[in-house]
Design an enzyme around this catalytic site. Structure first.
Site, mmCIF file in Angstrom:
data_model
loop_
_atom_site.group_PDB
_atom_site.id
_atom_site.type_symbol
_atom_site.label_atom_id
_atom_site.label_comp_id
_atom_site.label_asym_id
_atom_site.label_seq_id
_atom_site.Cartn_x
_atom_site.Cartn_y
_atom_site.Cartn_z
ATOM 1 N N ASP A 62 0.847 -1.150 0.083
ATOM 2 C CA ASP A 62 -0.264 -0.083 -0.117
ATOM 3 C C ASP A 62 0.966 1.119 0.023
ATOM 4 O OD1 ASP A 62 -2.774 -0.688 0.144
ATOM 5 O OD2 ASP A 62 -1.981 -1.931 1.923
ATOM 6 N N GLU A 67 -0.095 9.377 1.532
ATOM 7 C CA GLU A 67 -0.769 10.307 2.586
ATOM 8 C C GLU A 67 -0.526 9.859 3.995
ATOM 9 O OE1 GLU A 67 -4.515 12.839 2.434
ATOM 10 O OE2 GLU A 67 -5.111 10.836 2.677
ATOM 11 N N ASP A 68 -0.484 8.678 4.113
ATOM 12 C CA ASP A 68 -0.816 8.005 5.656
ATOM 13 C C ASP A 68 0.367 7.985 6.425
ATOM 14 O OD1 ASP A 68 -3.635 7.536 5.192
ATOM 15 O OD2 ASP A 68 -3.203 5.800 3.794
ATOM 16 N N ARG A 87 1.385 -1.880 7.130
ATOM 17 C CA ARG A 87 1.815 -0.370 6.420
ATOM 18 C C ARG A 87 2.861 0.249 7.579
ATOM 19 N NH1 ARG A 87 -2.297 3.219 3.608
ATOM 20 N NH2 ARG A 87 -0.402 3.919 3.246
ATOM 21 N N ARG A 135 -7.362 3.033 12.516
ATOM 22 C CA ARG A 135 -6.115 3.203 12.143
ATOM 23 C C ARG A 135 -5.561 4.093 13.439
ATOM 24 N NH1 ARG A 135 -4.997 1.559 6.940
ATOM 25 N NH2 ARG A 135 -6.374 -0.102 6.281
ATOM 26 N N HIS A 165 -10.860 5.980 6.562
ATOM 27 C CA HIS A 165 -10.336 7.314 6.977
ATOM 28 C C HIS A 165 -11.183 8.385 6.993
ATOM 29 C CE1 HIS A 165 -6.317 5.171 5.661
ATOM 30 N NE2 HIS A 165 -6.055 5.519 6.967
ATOM 31 N N CYS A 252 -5.087 10.316 -1.088
ATOM 32 C CA CYS A 252 -4.338 9.127 -0.315
ATOM 33 C C CYS A 252 -2.857 9.133 -1.078
ATOM 34 C CB CYS A 252 -4.857 7.871 -0.464
ATOM 35 S SG CYS A 252 -6.562 7.777 -0.156
HETATM 36 C C1 CIR Z 1 -5.283 0.869 3.360
HETATM 37 O O1 CIR Z 1 -6.338 0.134 3.499
HETATM 38 O O2 CIR Z 1 -4.537 1.393 4.109
HETATM 39 C C2 CIR Z 1 -4.986 1.077 1.585
HETATM 40 N N1 CIR Z 1 -5.431 0.128 1.044
HETATM 41 C C3 CIR Z 1 -5.897 2.386 1.281
HETATM 42 C C4 CIR Z 1 -5.271 3.886 1.969
HETATM 43 C C5 CIR Z 1 -6.110 4.898 1.774
HETATM 44 N N2 CIR Z 1 -5.413 5.986 2.210
HETATM 45 C C6 CIR Z 1 -6.210 7.044 2.600
HETATM 46 O O3 CIR Z 1 -7.248 7.258 2.784
HETATM 47 N N3 CIR Z 1 -5.390 8.031 3.047
#
Ligand code: CIR
Length: 257
Positions: A62, A67-68, A87, A135, A165, A252
């Site tokens: 991922d 962004e995460d 992640r 998360r 999110h 993201c």
């Molecule tokens: C996740 O589940 O972490 C990734 N498949 C998708 C992340 C999406 N990111 C976001 O909304 N900032």
């Protein structure tokens, strides 16, 4: 102009094993994902920012969702502590890119047992809404609040019930305009904004991004496109079909600052 820089990371082949809720079924097509990523970078370049493109990282399926693992503000950068186990290591891989723009004393860290993902944080000027989610936990929010306070910025918590999110369902477009879908339509904390309600069948497109007066909108959502254009913004469409299969959207895929 508000943003000067953008950081993105190329998707890796392992993205087909990325985390998904299954809401948008199917496995991502990697070749198509790459093409969509090219178009995303081109769209950003049209918004008067420089784009740093990081190499794909096959260890983290991922990892294109940059962004995460970080939150970048006007005054500091915060390396997060992603709550999704697969992640979590992404936080160590984003630091190098962040250090190109911030000195060590401007870089802060969310530490265990606190968890936080950037997708849960929505910036409105110097105030940050943070979603408490699967998360992002209470301790992560406590640490974020303390860090922001140090830089004279504020933070408030939004409880999430349905979405992954915070920014899956609500996004601030600047100029007091906010796109809201689902559970966010009626949240009192967003009363003071000009809320644009997204129809249920276009909920995915609540995740648009404002970049220096242009709004990038996901392709295939005519009602949202018309609403954003109705607010007077210039728009660019980008297809994110392969990222949607992993619950990822336009915000993201980049860090904008
Ligand atoms: C996740 O589940 O972490 C990734 N498949 C998708 C992340 C999406 N990111 C976001 O909304 N900032």
């Amino acid at each position: 102009k508000k943003f000067n820089h953008v950081i993105v990371r190329r998707p890796c082949k392992a993205m087909v094993e990325g985390i998904t809720s299954g809401l948008y079924p199917g496995k991502p097509d990697y070749e198509l994902a790459l093409k969509e990523h090219d178009a995303y970078i081109e769209a950003l370049k049209q918004c008067d920012v420089d784009v740093t493109v990081l190499d794909a990282d096959e260890r983290y399926p991922d990892s294109c969702f940059v962004e995460d693992p970080a939150l970048i503000t006007r005054k500091c950068a915060i390396i997060t502590n992603p709550g999704a186990e697969s992640r979590n290591g992404e936080k160590d891989e984003i630091i190098g890119a962040v250090k190109k723009f911030f000195s060590d004393d401007q870089i802060e860290y969310i530490k265990a047992p606190g968890t936080l993902e950037g997708g849960d944080v929505m910036m409105v000027g110097d105030h940050f809404y943070v979603g408490r989610s699967a998360r992002t936990n209470e301790e992560g929010i406590r640490q974020l609040t303390a860090i922001l306070a140090k830089y004279d910025m504020t933070c408030s918590e939004v409880k999430l019930e349905e979405v992954l999110h915070l920014k899956t369902g609500v996004n601030y477009l600047e100029d007091n305009n906010m796109l809201v879908s689902g559970e966010f339509v009626t949240k009192p904390e967003f009363d003071k904004y000009n809320r644009v309600q997204i129809p249920e069948d276009e909920a995915y497109a609540a995740n648009c991004i404002w970049v220096n007066d242009t709004v990038i909108v996901p392709e295939g959502y005519p009602a949202v496109l018309a609403a954003v254009q109705g607010l007077g913004y210039k728009t660019i469409l980008v297809d994110t079909s392969e990222y949607r299969k992993l619950d990822g959207g336009l915000s993201c895929l980049s860090l904008r600052f």
